[in-house]
Write an enzyme that holds these catalytic residues in place. Structure first.
Site, PDB file in Angstrom:
ATOM      1  N   SER A  48     -28.552 -39.342  52.300  1.00 60.19           N
ATOM      2  CA  SER A  48     -29.565 -38.312  52.256  1.00 60.19           C
ATOM      3  C   SER A  48     -29.061 -37.194  52.156  1.00 60.19           C
ATOM      4  CB  SER A  48     -30.314 -38.509  54.066  1.00 60.19           C
ATOM      5  OG  SER A  48     -31.145 -37.454  54.135  1.00 60.19           O
ATOM      6  N   GLY A  49     -29.758 -36.338  51.231  1.00 57.99           N
ATOM      7  CA  GLY A  49     -29.226 -34.932  50.865  1.00 57.99           C
ATOM      8  C   GLY A  49     -28.378 -34.938  49.664  1.00 57.99           C
ATOM      9  N   THR A  80     -33.888 -37.524  45.170  1.00 57.60           N
ATOM     10  CA  THR A  80     -35.284 -37.299  44.953  1.00 57.60           C
ATOM     11  C   THR A  80     -35.258 -36.187  43.816  1.00 57.60           C
ATOM     12  OG1 THR A  80     -35.897 -37.851  47.352  1.00 57.60           O
ATOM     13  CG2 THR A  80     -37.349 -36.517  46.087  1.00 57.60           C
ATOM     14  N   ASN A 125     -30.779 -33.462  55.855  1.00 52.83           N
ATOM     15  CA  ASN A 125     -31.403 -33.103  54.492  1.00 52.83           C
ATOM     16  C   ASN A 125     -32.835 -32.417  55.157  1.00 52.83           C
ATOM     17  OD1 ASN A 125     -32.731 -32.749  52.027  1.00 52.83           O
ATOM     18  ND2 ASN A 125     -32.563 -35.050  51.636  1.00 52.83           N
ATOM     19  N   SER A 128     -35.764 -35.286  53.163  1.00 50.64           N
ATOM     20  CA  SER A 128     -35.238 -36.500  53.375  1.00 50.64           C
ATOM     21  C   SER A 128     -36.251 -37.396  52.904  1.00 50.64           C
ATOM     22  CB  SER A 128     -34.385 -36.619  54.582  1.00 50.64           C
ATOM     23  OG  SER A 128     -33.837 -38.318  54.601  1.00 50.64           O
ATOM     24  N   SER A 129     -35.931 -38.545  51.852  1.00 47.21           N
ATOM     25  CA  SER A 129     -37.144 -39.507  51.797  1.00 47.21           C
ATOM     26  C   SER A 129     -36.773 -40.689  53.031  1.00 47.21           C
ATOM     27  CB  SER A 129     -36.807 -40.311  50.437  1.00 47.21           C
ATOM     28  OG  SER A 129     -37.254 -39.349  49.356  1.00 47.21           O
ATOM     29  N   GLY A 189     -28.912 -44.662  50.241  1.00 46.45           N
ATOM     30  CA  GLY A 189     -27.605 -45.204  50.036  1.00 46.45           C
ATOM     31  C   GLY A 189     -26.995 -45.757  51.348  1.00 46.45           C
ATOM     32  N   GLU A 221     -25.557 -46.235  54.508  1.00 46.79           N
ATOM     33  CA  GLU A 221     -25.565 -45.319  55.959  1.00 46.79           C
ATOM     34  C   GLU A 221     -24.610 -45.861  56.922  1.00 46.79           C
ATOM     35  OE1 GLU A 221     -30.054 -43.350  55.424  1.00 46.79           O
ATOM     36  OE2 GLU A 221     -29.661 -44.675  57.095  1.00 46.79           O
TER      37      GLU A 221
END
Length: 1068
Positions: free
Chosen positions: A146-147, A151, A196, A199-200, A429, A431
């Protein structure tokens, strides 16, 4: 696709002293044999400062420190993209690098992969061209934590296709919908997290369909594992999904009123848990406008939008539903107002909804049993309903978008209707958090599967290329993570199977019983560990409720707390019934009534995820993949900051070192013979400047001359394979030295050729210009002579016939005479009204000349009058009156003409204040000192003469001696000589008057003019030649005799008259 047959040039170098910048081999340059020159090798000369742009060329490729140092060098130079073979590694710069403009898109459009710098666009264009040329489906896999920029990378790729693909009206609509689906999905599926701000919180796979012309004509989106738990709980510093805040911040007052909402997010329990409603980097109001516009673009009607927002509002109201325990400990709803809002927004009956939230319906042996819920269970039911409503609505939203993106085959003839697909996978990704739960378990399982796929496809691609080139395949040793995938997904023995079994079995199943069963079943697995199975040292770092998996990217410890609840994701039956009976069209579609009658227990979340992941693997296996690995440089979201510890962590969990090791297991560099020979032929005398034989033979001669050892390279059918980067670096360094002498020779040859060519061009141009100019001058001269002769002939003939009536013989002459007169007049017009000069006109223009003269004079007079100020106008009026009275009548008048009349000769400070008080409100128009002569003895006495609007006042110091109203002023007498005496004749009937007044003024013309104008006695001014008679009072008369003399003399004569001798100044 030929992924391995690629060269990669340096990123935009911004003035760096690479060979590209020196102009020897720019991107896309064409060689003498028509082969494009590449730029990757050119960039190698700057490798000490900006690193290599393909990690495959790292000399110490097994060193993680060397890998990260290369990333650091490039990041410092704003070079955020680097390759590992065909894999793109992207580091989030946290700033705008201005490398995504249309000009950059055009630079990468249709250009071979190796001709341009590493970039997202290179991956996008390479996949697109392979899709068109090979007619094989492609996919681009984007991963990272994330970040890291996943996206944004997806958006940039979609924008690239939107700009560079063929266009039509129908295609434009699809492009718009593809692009506008992003802000909608981000609003409903993205949230602010600690790592993020956007973040998605779901995985997304998007297929873009292209027609036979290469234009995007449709699309389809698959979503994975939405983080529904965020709806009801957020960690400190995090937010719920964006759409809630956008609706409250940007929604119109009327809309919020209909939805029963307030603008303040603090009013809603589901929005305050993270204590982070406002974020400086997010403008919810603007984002709301973007989402509303996007919804209309992707074919949402006003009713659809209203229904959708009603569901969003209902989730907020659901979070505000509160419970209290009754005497039996059963939960009761205490916020009736929220129930009313929920019933209206969801289209459900309030009583049914209320009962469903505080009771649980159980069907046992065909009988329905209703069991009341305690406070904890009621809260769980409420949150479960909120998660279910939001999660299913999100799935409905994705399906709705898919319907708007669906490819309309009927619009194309059958022979044109075949389409190819390019997929974009934007997936979470690997985590690893301080606390890892069920969500991280699923995400990391997904990454294990993707890593397995990547290794398999990479090895397959390498092996196919080796076989096609006739080079022996060398077995590559690598970590096969199939053992971990089996640990998670194997039937009956895998973690998911054990979790499902524990969720479905009767009895009191808990998270700890699940952990115990895991320990019993997979205790001997080398990649599985728990507190119970660990040694004494390891137990200190693990809790009793945790288990540890050794993934391909490293160890991750998971807490089993919540595993069963999250895997079950249960919603009580009566809540399902309430939703199935909803009148909200979207809710009605999301909750199918067959769920109530279906006896089969629904699949668990983990099984659903495993099955969808299996389908995704099938989809990806059917396509030719490209990879983008995204890295976050720091947790503070700061540009220019490179956190080595964080990056090492991501390099490990993204499996980049494993990727590099697999890619470097064989040959680090391979290139087609034509390209290799074109670049390095100058290093061998036999191949320079041209090689006429086969490229294969030329490369063989070249490498022999360069002294390549047999173990350093292999010759394939169409390519040369070089094993070690140092071999390529040595060749490139030799070329750099060779270029200096070649450049000097080439420059000298080119300068000579260019100068000779330029001289010949200039000489030919000079001769051409000279010839043309001489001809032009001759023609101009002859034409001028002809015009002159014709003019003279017409002039002479006109002169001869000048006295005849106008005819063809004299019209030119007459027109010329008229024209000459008018031009002469234009140059010699009178300058002012006093200038009486005027050119003499020809006979034919006499009348016109008179009219023009009159107009000119009138115009000058008008112009003069417009320029006159009010003060000057008053001056002229007085001068005109003076002229009418005295011109040619009074001897000293000419001397007064050039002198301006003064408004007054005495200031208020020179007039006694008692006199001013005596005048009261009467203003003094004019004041002048005068001499008064007595009526009897003619004695001279100093006085002041004042003119008011109504009278002439004679003043002696502080005393008004005589006031003569204008009505009683009969006339004024003055001599024709140059003296300054005058007589004011007063009406005798006025008893207040003592008779006429004899006065002397040094400004006699000015004084008399002002008196005459003020008293309206302009026509009553008498100018006498010899004497003036005046009345002295009581009917007696006095006489003033005027004679000429040498000087002015005023005295009483022996005859009793006043004798005045005045010098004559002018002869009349």
């Amino acid at each position: 696709m030929g992924h391995q047959d690629r060269l990669w040039p340096q990123q935009n170098c911004k003035g760096r002293r690479c060979l590209d910048c020196l102009g020897f081999s720019s991107p896309g340059a064409i060689g003498s044999n028509g082969i494009r020159l590449t730029t990757m090798e050119s960039a190698l000369t700057a490798r000490d400062r900006v690193g290599v742009q393909d990690f495959v060329l790292l000399e110490n490729f097994t060193s993680e420190a060397a890998f990260i140092e290369n990333l650091r060098k490039r990041f410092k130079e704003n070079l955020i993209y680097t390759y590992i073979g065909s894999v793109l590694v992207s580091v989030n710069p946290y700033k705008d690098l201005e490398i995504y403009s249309k000009q950059h898109m055009e630079r990468y459009r249709g250009v071979s992969f190796y001709e341009v710098s590493p970039h997202l666009y290179a991956i996008a264009d390479n996949s697109y061209r392979a899709l068109r040329t090979e007619r094989k489906d492609q996919c681009i896999l984007i991963s990272g934590e994330s970040g890291a920029g996943k996206t944004e990378a997806t958006k940039k790729i979609l924008q690239y296709y939107a700009v560079t693909c063929p266009v039509s009206d129908q295609v434009e609509t699809v492009k718009d919908r593809l692009l506008q689906s992003n802000p909608v999905l981000e609003a409903f599926g993205n949230a602010k997290t600690l790592r993020n701000d956007n973040s998605s919180r779901f995985g997304k796979y998007m297929d873009v369909q292209f027609d036979y012309k290469g234009a995007p004509v449709g699309g389809h989106i698959l979503n994975y594992l939405l983080e529904k738990s965020r709806v009801v709980h957020q960690n400190h510093g995090e937010r719920n999904f964006h759409i809630f805040y956008q609706l409250l911040e940007g929604g119109e007052e009327e809309l919020l009123r209909r939805l029963g909402l307030e603008k303040n997010p603090q009013q809603y329990h589901y929005l305050i848990k993270g204590q982070c409603a406002k974020v400086s980097s997010i403008n919810d109001k603007n984002d709301w406008k973007v989402v509303r516009k996007a919804l209309s673009v992707i074919n949402f009607s006003d009713n659809d939008v209203e229904d959708l927002l009603s569901i969003v509002a209902s989730v907020l109201h659901l979070g505000n539903v509160q419970f209290a325990a009754d005497e039996q400990g059963n939960a009761q709803v205490t916020t009736e107002n929220q129930i009313k809002y929920l019933a209206r927004l969801l289209g459900a009956e309030a009583s049914v909804l209320r009962e469903a939230l505080i009771n649980k319906k159980i069907i046992a042996k065909g009988e329905e049993l209703v069991s009341p819920l305690n406070l904890e269970q009621a809260a769980y039911a409420r949150d479960a309903l909120a998660k279910a409503v939001y999660g299913r609505t999100f799935s409905w939203l994705v399906n709705k978008i898919n319907r708007s993106l669906a490819y309309k085959e009927a619009e194309y003839p059958s022979w044109r209707s075949s389409t190819t697909v390019l997929g974009l996978l934007d997936i979470y990704g690997f985590e690893v958090f301080q606390h890892n739960s069920f969500e991280q378990f699923c995400i990391n399982y997904c990454n294990e599967k993707l890593q397995q796929l990547f290794i398999e496809l990479t090895l397959k691609s390498e092996q196919e290329e080796y076989e096609s080139e006739g080079i022996a395949w060398e077995s590559i040793h690598y970590f096969n993570n199939k053992i971990i995938c089996d640990l998670v997904e194997e039937k009956f023995k895998g973690i998911i199977s054990i979790l499902d079994e524990e969720c479905l079995r009767p009895g009191d199943a808990t998270d700890m019983t699940f952990l115990e069963k895991l320990e019993d079943t997979v205790k001997n697995h080398p990649h599985f560990l728990t507190h119970k199975l660990a040694d004494q040292k390891t137990r200190k770092s693990m809790g009793r409720e945790e288990f540890r998996l050794l993934h391909y990217a490293g160890e991750v410890t998971y807490s089993v707390t919540g595993f069963l609840d999250k895997n079950n994701d249960l919603l009580f039956r009566n809540l399902k019934e309430a939703m199935c009976n909803s009148e909200n069209p979207i809710i009605n579609q999301c909750f199918d009534r067959t769920e109530l009658t279906d006896k089969k227990r629904p699949e668990t979340v983990a099984t659903q995820f495993k099955n969808s992941l299996s389908k995704l693997m099938e989809i990806l296996m059917s396509k030719e993949p490209s990879y983008i690995r995204c890295i976050k440089p720091n947790d503070a979201k700061q540009s220019g900051r490179f956190d080595e510890v964080l990056i090492r962590h991501q390099v490990k969990y993204l499996g980049l070192m494993e990727n590099l090791r697999v890619r470097r297991a064989g040959f680090a560099y391979r290139r087609k013979y034509e390209v290799f020979l074109q670049r390095y032929k100058s290093l061998c005398p036999e191949t320079w400047p041209t090689w006429d034989g086969r490229p294969h033979d030329g490369v063989a001669v070249l490498v022999k001359h360069l002294g390549y050892k047999p173990e350093e390279y292999k010759m394939g059918r169409t390519k040369i394979f070089i094993r070690f980067p140092k071999t390529l670096f040595a060749t490139e360094d030799a070329l750099e030295i060779r270029k200096q002498s070649l450049a000097t020779k080439m420059q000298a040859a080119w300068r000579g050729f260019y100068k000779r060519k330029k001289f010949r061009q200039m000489k030919h141009s000079a001769i051409t210009i000279q010839s043309w100019w001489r001809g032009t001058l001759g023609r101009r001269k002859a034409a001028k002579k002809r015009r002159a002769v014709e003019t003279i002939r017409r002039f002479i003939k006109g002169f001869i016939y000048r006295n005849h009536p106008r005819c063809s013989e004299n019209e030119y002459f007459l027109d010329y005479i008229r024209y000459s007169f008018l031009m002469n007049l234009k140059r010699n017009l009178p300058k002012n009204v006093l200038d009486k000069s005027w050119p003499i006109p020809p006979p034919s223009l006499v009348e016109a000349s008179q009219l023009l003269r009159a107009l000119c004079m009138q115009n000058m007079v008008w112009s003069y009058c417009k320029r006159i100020s009010p003060e000057w106008k008053q001056q002229l009026e007085q001068k005109v009156v003076a002229s009418e009275i005295f011109k040619d009548k009074k001897d000293n008048y000419p001397q007064s003409v050039p002198r301006l009349f003064i408004n007054t000769r005495l200031g208020n400070e020179e007039i006694n204040t008692k006199v001013l008080q005596g005048l009261g409100n009467e203003a003094i128009k004019y004041a002048v000192p005068v001499v008064k002569y007595d009526r009897k003895g003619y004695k001279a006495r100093a006085r002041q003469l004042l003119l008011t609007p109504n009278a002439v006042v004679i003043v002696e110091e502080a005393k008004m001696k005589q006031r003569i109203d204008y009505a009683n002023l009969m006339g004024i007498s003055v001599s024709s000589l140059s003296d300054s005496l005058f007589v004011l004749h007063v009406r005798c009937e006025d008893n207040k008057q003592k008779g006429d007044v004899v006065l002397q003024s040094d400004h006699v013309i000015e004084t008399l003019t002002k008196i005459a104008m003020s008293a309206d006695r302009v026509n009553n001014v008498n100018i006498n030649q010899g004497s003036i008679k005046f009345t002295t009072g009581q009917g007696k008369e006095g006489i003033i005799d005027f004679t000429s003399g040498s000087e002015l003399l005023i005295a009483k004569a022996k005859n009793g008259h006043l004798a005045v001798v005045a010098p004559r100044l002018n002869s009349r």
